[in-house]
Design a protein around this motif. Structure first.
Motif, short mmCIF file in Angstrom:
data_model
loop_
_atom_site.label_atom_id
_atom_site.label_comp_id
_atom_site.label_asym_id
_atom_site.label_seq_id
_atom_site.Cartn_x
_atom_site.Cartn_y
_atom_site.Cartn_z
N GLY A 610 14.97 -16.62 7.54
CA GLY A 610 14.90 -17.73 6.59
C GLY A 610 14.45 -17.24 5.22
N VAL A 611 15.02 -17.84 4.19
CA VAL A 611 14.64 -17.51 2.81
C VAL A 611 13.38 -18.28 2.45
N ALA A 612 12.38 -17.57 1.92
CA ALA A 612 11.13 -18.21 1.52
C ALA A 612 11.20 -18.75 0.09
N LYS A 613 11.86 -17.98 -0.81
CA LYS A 613 11.96 -18.44 -2.19
C LYS A 613 13.00 -17.61 -2.92
N VAL A 614 13.48 -18.14 -4.03
CA VAL A 614 14.36 -17.41 -4.94
C VAL A 614 13.78 -17.51 -6.33
N GLU A 615 13.61 -16.37 -7.00
CA GLU A 615 13.11 -16.33 -8.37
C GLU A 615 14.28 -16.13 -9.33
#
Length: 849
Positions: A610-615
């Protein structure tokens, strides 16, 4: 009366329990969109303890006692849908037999699966099995049925139930065709069902055979012919189930597990297992690159038929036809030929360097070939009389040898003569046998059953305590099957009749005994209501998983506490470190585009966990962070200079693995900033369509389906979609600043975007061909703007493309038609395509000043 049922066992990934009663259905006649599948419901057919519905198809023109086929659908399906996909009705019209379609309901099982895993529903004399048998009795009462030619077939849960009917009622059914099913009594509980389907249960042929014979204890009559079908890439009911089915039913029929006939049909494997008389009793079809489905071959040819749909795939093999042929319903030649070995004479001693193998053979329709075997090894094949071959005695060891001849006719019927033996041979064997083991060293759940095979007759000597085996150790003839339920070090070697011995091989097995007795799936609330969780556990798991997300709990054995826990709380659980990096790709704006005012920066990101965040970064400066999909950020370009600027996205997963996309640059131009107008253009369904062609563009043809295909079809052709938009209403003075395409999915087969594939958009000012309607030349016609945009993977609903490139914006016509060609950048290697809708389902959105 209510009973616990599995929420879903086949065709869905999660298990759960529901309480359910049973109910019947009113009379009606069902007809799908295909008139071939018209079936009529029978409202009363006995006590019906399984509360199933019965539908029948009775062809016109049957004047004598006729066969009967019973068909059982898969999970989530209906009788009508299965009738349409299998098209047993057309075969019934052609070969004059009756068809019954049994149907279960959501009150029996929430996913409308036959309850193949419940003892009460698969035993003789009760439950769903008895209901199906009563349907046969009803047909016998209402029609003239040939009781010796009653057959049963089914898919998935229906396939497992088909096996149950063959085991529980061998006195009723003469044959069974199992589509994506598994062995009888592979599971008799929810926990066992989970393991049975994936990865499958490994038992010896004798163990499986005993389970099948227990379906009708004491029965001494003949058992049904068994036709087994499976997809080699089935991820729902793993292929191991098919090989275990072969083990079970070859054992029931008293024959070995070595195929007597094998062939390749349309790229798939077909094997047949026969008795000593040459009668085909078990067959297995391995359909290449097919998942959980039946195979069909739509068309009007002699061997074609069936319809594509849910769990029904065109693989150029019509399973219903070939199952019917295996049972003899096609009324083809079933008379076996006659064969007799005439040379050498039985008991002869031959001292010469060679001898002639000869046989006489005849058949009512003609012999097509005779095969000669010595000691079970094929030596020669002769296709015309006199049937004979020369045997070089210098190639065989001196001693007694068996001779066998097998005669074949054009229908595949065979006859065998294997009662001849002679003494002779001058070859001195100095080569040791070559052994193989089908179970590698490793960790196994509950038990492991290795099978040791040899390339010639050999005796296997083995130990299980780590000591080196000798000729005084335990032994058995190859192939030798062993079974272990504890950690074991297996060592063995083989010795052939000439005394040649192979080297010792060693295998180490770790057998894990599961610490739990059963599993259950549900949300935290459902687990709490079922009494599996106390308040504290309910709150803890609810916070971890969310209160509306299903997850699996395991019921620990008493020695481990007897409570219900999730995977992370199982004794001995060690989390596997996550080292897989996520993927990220900036999808909007496109590289090289010109932007102004506010623009949405969008990134597609995925990860195995799962992706936690995108900056999001602009010119190396962090601008925003998004923690949920869709990952996007609104960039105010008025805060930037009118110049080129770089955009970067970094995706993080929970283990802090990262991936970066930093190859996007845009030009900011706010010199003409002003009010913009956005318009939508719906595609013209009259002009829309798709063109299919080989990879090199040859053999192009316009597709005929009402929905539009993109990707590789089951025919091996590559489909490209053509969408036509009338953009003439755009003002001649308009400056187009942004545009994108929106499409709507109809259905998907396979994974068209696999291995990083991309769906790209080519734009044409005007028409790709000579007319606005789709033409064969559109497949290869050049675009005004090639790869002007792309569409990320999706399987349902609508999907917006990336913003079109500057070249794409320039290609949009302000005076007439604009056409878009949708294609995959890389040709798929297997069937993988998406159908999209046309008309209101496809739009070109244009923003202009």
């Amino acid at each position: 009366m209510k009973r616990m049922r599995i929420l879903a066992v086949l065709l869905i990934a999660v298990f759960g329990l529901i309480q359910c009663g049973k109910q019947g259905s009113p009379d009606n006649t069902l007809a799908s969109s295909d008139s071939r599948a018209t079936i009529t419901q029978v409202s009363s057919f006995g006590t019906n303890p399984g509360s199933l519905a019965m539908y029948k198809y009775a062809p016109a023109g049957i004047t004598a006692a006729a066969p009967l086929v019973v068909a059982l659908h898969g999970c989530t399906q209906t009788a009508s849908e299965y009738a349409n996909n299998t098209d047993w009705n057309s075969l019934a019209d052609k070969y004059k037999f009756y068809v019954v379609f049994a149907e279960t309901n959501s009150s029996n099982n929430s996913s409308k699966c036959f309850n193949w895993f419940e003892s009460g529903d698969i035993a003789r004399g009760g439950g769903e099995a008895l209901s199906i048998k009563q349907m046969v009795d009803k047909m016998k009462a209402d029609y003239s049925i040939d009781a010796s030619r009653v057959f049963v077939t089914g898919l998935s849960a229906g396939g497992f139930m088909t096996v149950a009917m063959a085991a529980a009622y061998p006195d009723v059914f003469a044959g069974a065709a199992v589509m994506a099913g598994g062995p009888y009594k592979c599971a008799t509980s929810m926990t066992a069902a989970f393991s049975c389907m994936s990865p499958g249960v490994d038992k010896t042929p004798a163990q499986w055979g005993d389970l099948a014979r227990s379906g009708y204890s004491g029965y001494s009559g003949s058992y049904p012919l068994i036709s087994i079908w499976y997809g080699t890439t089935d991820g729902t009911v793993k292929p191991l189930n098919s090989t275990e089915l072969v083990d079970q039913w070859t054992n029931v029929h008293g024959i070995d597990q070595t195929e007597d006939f094998t062939e390749s049909v349309a790229g798939s494997s077909h094997k047949v297992y026969k008795n000593a008389n040459g009668d085909a009793l078990v067959e297995i079809w391995a359909i290449a690159s097919m998942g959980h489905a039946i195979t069909v071959d739509p068309g009007t040819g002699e061997t074609q038929g069936g319809g594509t749909g849910s769990y029904s795939i065109d693989k150029n093999i019509y399973s219903s036809y070939w199952a019917a042929k295996f049972w003899g319903l096609d009324n083809s030649d079933k008379e076996a030929p006659v064969v007799n070995v005439t040379s050498p004479a039985n008991g002869a001693t031959i001292t010469a360097g060679s001898t002639t193998l000869a046989a006489s053979a005849s058949d009512n329709a003609g012999v097509v070939k005779v095969e000669f075997y010595v000691d079970g090894v094929l030596k020669s094949t002769d296709t015309s009389a006199p049937y004979e071959a020369t045997l070089d005695l210098t190639t065989i060891v001196n001693g007694s040898h068996s001779v066998k001849a097998i005669a074949y006719d054009a229908a595949g019927n065979t006859a065998t003569d294997n009662d001849t033996a002679f003494t002779g041979g001058t070859y001195v064997d100095t080569v040791a046998p070559v052994l193989s083991n089908d179970k590698a060293s490793g960790t196994y759940q509950m038990s492991v059953s290795p099978v040791i095979s040899a390339n010639e007759a050999a005796t296997i000597y083995y130990t299980t305590d780590g000591s080196t085996p000798t000729v005084n150790s335990a032994s058995g003839a190859a192939p030798l099957t062993l079974s272990f339920s504890a950690d074991t070090t297996l060592k063995f070697f083989g010795k052939d009749p000439s005394g040649n011995a192979s080297s010792v091989q060693t295998f180490s097995y770790v057998v894990e005994i599961l610490p739990y007795t059963e599993t259950a799936s549900g949300t935290a609330t459902e687990h709490y209501n079922a009494g599996r969780l106390d308040v504290n556990a309910y709150l803890a798991y609810g916070q971890e998983y969310g209160y509306m997300t299903a997850f699996i709990l395991y019921h620990l054995k008493a020695e481990f506490g007897g409570t219900w826990v999730d995977e992370h709380d199982l004794p001995g659980y060690t989390p596997t470190p996550d080292t897989t990096v996520p993927t990220v790709n900036i999808t909007a704006p496109t590289n090289g585009s010109t932007v102004s005012a506010s623009v949405t920066v969008t990134a597609a990101a995925s990860d195995n966990i799962g992706v936690a965040k995108v900056e999001f970064y602009v010119d190396g400066t962090l601008k925003a962070t998004d923690t949920a999909s869709p990952y996007e950020y609104v960039l105010d370009t008025t805060t930037l200079t009118n110049a080129s600027h770089s955009i970067k996205a970094i995706a993080y997963d929970a283990a802090n693995n990262t991936a970066t996309d930093d190859d996007t640059s845009v030009t900011v131009d706010n010199t003409q900033q002003g009010t913009t107008t956005t318009v939508e253009f719906t595609s013209n369904s009259t002009d829309d369509g798709y063109v299919k062609a080989s990879a090199d563009g040859s053999g192009a043809a316009v597709g005929t389906y009402s929905t539009i295909a993109i990707g590789r079809g089951s025919d091996g052709k590559f489909n490209r979609a053509i969408l036509s938009f009338d953009t003439s209403s755009l003002p001649d003075s308009a400056t187009i600043v942004r545009a994108y395409i929106v499409v709507t999915a109809s259905s998907v087969s396979g994974t068209p975007w696999a291995n990083g594939n991309s769906m790209v958009i080519d734009l044409k000012t005007g028409n790709f061909g000579s007319a606005s309607t789709t033409e064969t030349t559109d497949w290869a016609s050049a675009a005004t703007a090639s790869q002007a945009g792309s569409i990320d993977a999706f399987t349902s609903g609508t999907k917006q493309s990336s913003d079109l490139s500057a070249a794409g914006l320039s290609a949009i016509s302000k005076t007439g038609k604009t056409q878009a060609k949708l294609r995959f950048l890389t040709n798929q290697t297997t069937t993988a395509y998406i159908f999209i809708t046309q008309g209101t389902g496809a739009k070109l959105v244009v923003e202009y000043q």
